[in-house]
Design an enzyme around this catalytic site. Structure first.
Site, PDB file in Angstrom:
ATOM      1  N   LEU A 141      -3.374  -8.074   6.909  1.00 57.84           N
ATOM      2  CA  LEU A 141      -3.743  -7.602   5.584  1.00 57.84           C
ATOM      3  C   LEU A 141      -2.464  -7.105   4.928  1.00 57.84           C
ATOM      4  O   LEU A 141      -1.606  -6.521   5.588  1.00 57.84           O
ATOM      5  CB  LEU A 141      -4.758  -6.454   5.658  1.00 57.84           C
ATOM      6  CG  LEU A 141      -6.147  -6.768   6.220  1.00 57.84           C
ATOM      7  CD1 LEU A 141      -6.982  -5.490   6.281  1.00 57.84           C
ATOM      8  CD2 LEU A 141      -6.855  -7.824   5.380  1.00 57.84           C
ATOM      9  N   ASP A 142      -2.336  -7.321   3.625  1.00 56.28           N
ATOM     10  CA  ASP A 142      -1.169  -6.816   2.912  1.00 56.28           C
ATOM     11  C   ASP A 142      -1.083  -5.303   3.052  1.00 56.28           C
ATOM     12  O   ASP A 142      -2.100  -4.621   3.230  1.00 56.28           O
ATOM     13  CB  ASP A 142      -1.254  -7.173   1.422  1.00 56.28           C
ATOM     14  CG  ASP A 142      -1.139  -8.666   1.167  1.00 56.28           C
ATOM     15  OD1 ASP A 142      -0.594  -9.374   2.032  1.00 56.28           O
ATOM     16  OD2 ASP A 142      -1.600  -9.109   0.095  1.00 56.28           O
ATOM     17  N   ARG A 143       0.109  -4.792   2.903  1.00 59.78           N
ATOM     18  CA  ARG A 143       0.324  -3.349   3.032  1.00 59.78           C
ATOM     19  C   ARG A 143      -0.606  -2.551   2.119  1.00 59.78           C
ATOM     20  O   ARG A 143      -1.150  -1.524   2.513  1.00 59.78           O
ATOM     21  CB  ARG A 143       1.780  -3.019   2.703  1.00 59.78           C
ATOM     22  CG  ARG A 143       2.124  -1.545   2.809  1.00 59.78           C
ATOM     23  CD  ARG A 143       3.610  -1.306   2.618  1.00 59.78           C
ATOM     24  NE  ARG A 143       3.982   0.055   2.948  1.00 59.78           N
ATOM     25  CZ  ARG A 143       5.225   0.452   3.194  1.00 59.78           C
ATOM     26  NH1 ARG A 143       6.212  -0.429   3.135  1.00 59.78           N
ATOM     27  NH2 ARG A 143       5.489   1.706   3.482  1.00 59.78           N
ATOM     28  N   THR A 145      -3.521  -3.382   0.960  1.00 55.32           N
ATOM     29  CA  THR A 145      -4.935  -3.687   1.142  1.00 55.32           C
ATOM     30  C   THR A 145      -5.505  -2.865   2.297  1.00 55.32           C
ATOM     31  O   THR A 145      -4.882  -2.739   3.344  1.00 55.32           O
ATOM     32  CB  THR A 145      -5.130  -5.183   1.447  1.00 55.32           C
ATOM     33  OG1 THR A 145      -4.572  -5.956   0.383  1.00 55.32           O
ATOM     34  CG2 THR A 145      -6.610  -5.529   1.593  1.00 55.32           C
ATOM     35  N   ARG A 242      -4.985 -12.120  -4.520  1.00 51.89           N
ATOM     36  CA  ARG A 242      -4.215 -11.532  -5.616  1.00 51.89           C
ATOM     37  C   ARG A 242      -3.691 -12.606  -6.564  1.00 51.89           C
ATOM     38  O   ARG A 242      -3.808 -12.476  -7.787  1.00 51.89           O
ATOM     39  CB  ARG A 242      -3.070 -10.708  -5.045  1.00 51.89           C
ATOM     40  CG  ARG A 242      -3.540  -9.540  -4.187  1.00 51.89           C
ATOM     41  CD  ARG A 242      -2.443  -8.984  -3.296  1.00 51.89           C
ATOM     42  NE  ARG A 242      -1.320  -8.458  -4.076  1.00 51.89           N
ATOM     43  CZ  ARG A 242      -0.163  -8.104  -3.536  1.00 51.89           C
ATOM     44  NH1 ARG A 242       0.030  -8.230  -2.221  1.00 51.89           N
ATOM     45  NH2 ARG A 242       0.805  -7.630  -4.291  1.00 51.89           N
TER      46      ARG A 242
END
Length: 304
Positions: A141-143, A145, A242
């Site tokens: 997961l992105d930082r 998120t 995104r």
């Protein structure tokens, strides 16, 4: 102990003409991350014809390129006694609730305090398929998120979960608040995702080439200047949700990288994941509650 790779020398071929210096290095030194190579360039460890150069330097062909690599960080993740929110675990899988702001594993600028550092302290053994710096990590997961993320306890479990992700049988449901009022009640976005050729920290869905990507959305609630969405993804490309939503003119709230106004955090949350546990062979569904800060954000918009 830190290790220092040996210095290297390359000669740019005529076919390399027109290529940026950092892209040239990525193609010849694929064992190192893009961020690491760029840091070497900034530190003056990369010389072109004997002179320091910028990442954006365009090669003409024939240049002598000398690379004096910097020291590498340890090749394994160190255990750190930091909290981990466990949502589910069995003999094969651990599901954690990742807060926004927490990096999943070591990378550019992050070598401690990551989710992996916490996991190797909490659990005696994790899969090694992804390497010693990413034990147990099957997906990311992105930082910015938050939400549920799966971790494999052993190599067999890792391969079984990876096969499910590749076969698109894993259910991945997200919640997102986007800028503007989305007109359609639901929709499907099928646009390839590729690295933005100009801004390399971004992805783009505006090019004809790229990796195939599928994002489906459904409107949960329309607010004055925002829309609350439920999102399902059939693929897991970098920044997929995104960049896909931004391509519709509705960037995720708080996502300044893709054109949204600044906010305390990005409003993107991995709400639910469904998979077959390699331990039992049974279907498992794990949910992560919407964080308090996102609940409060929504509540504030509903009052307006």
């Amino acid at each position: 102990m830190l290790t220092s790779p040996v210095a290297l020398t390359f000669t740019a071929a005529e076919t390399d003409a027109g290529q940026r210096l950092d892209h040239f290095l990525q193609s010849h030194l694929g064992q190192y991350s893009r961020a690491r190579l760029q840091s070497w360039i900034k530190q003056g460890r990369v010389l072109v014809n004997g002179l320091a150069a910028k990442s954006s330097l365009v090669l003409r062909g024939g240049e002598a390129i000398d690379v004096d690599p910097g020291e590498l960080p340890p090749l394994s993740a160190a255990p750190e006694d930091l909290p981990v929110d466990i949502l589910y675990e069995d003999d094969a899988v651990i599901a954690v609730n990742k807060p926004a702001g927490l990096v999943v594993h070591a990378g550019a600028g992050a070598h401690s305090g990551t989710l992996v550092n916490r996991l190797v302290h909490r659990f005696a053994a994790l899969s090694k398929v992804a390497g010693d710096l990413r034990p147990g990590i099957v997906h990311r997961l992105d930082r910015g998120t938050s939400g549920v993320l799966l971790v494999a306890r052993n190599d067999a479990a890792h391969r079984a979960l990876a096969a499910q992700f590749a076969g698109r049988t894993v259910e991945k449901l997200y919640l997102a608040l986007v800028q503007g009022r989305v007109r359609a009640g639901q929709g499907r976005i099928e646009k390839p995702v590729a690295r933005d050729p100009v801004r390399r920290t971004r992805m783009t869905a505006r090019l004809s080439e790229g990796r195939s990507a599928l994002t489906e959305f459904r409107v949960l609630e329309r607010l004055e200047k925002f829309t609350y969405l439920e999102i399902r993804i059939g693929t897991g490309r970098t920044h997929q949700i995104r960049v896909h939503l931004a391509s519709l003119g509705h960037p995720v709230a708080g996502d300044t990288l893709y054109g949204a106004a600044a906010a305390a955090r990005v409003f993107l949350h991995a709400r639910r994941i469904g998979f077959v546990s390699p331990a039992s062979g049974e279907r498992v569904t794990v949910e992560a509650p919407l964080p308090d800060e996102l609940q409060q954000w929504l509540s504030g918009l509903r009052i307006i």
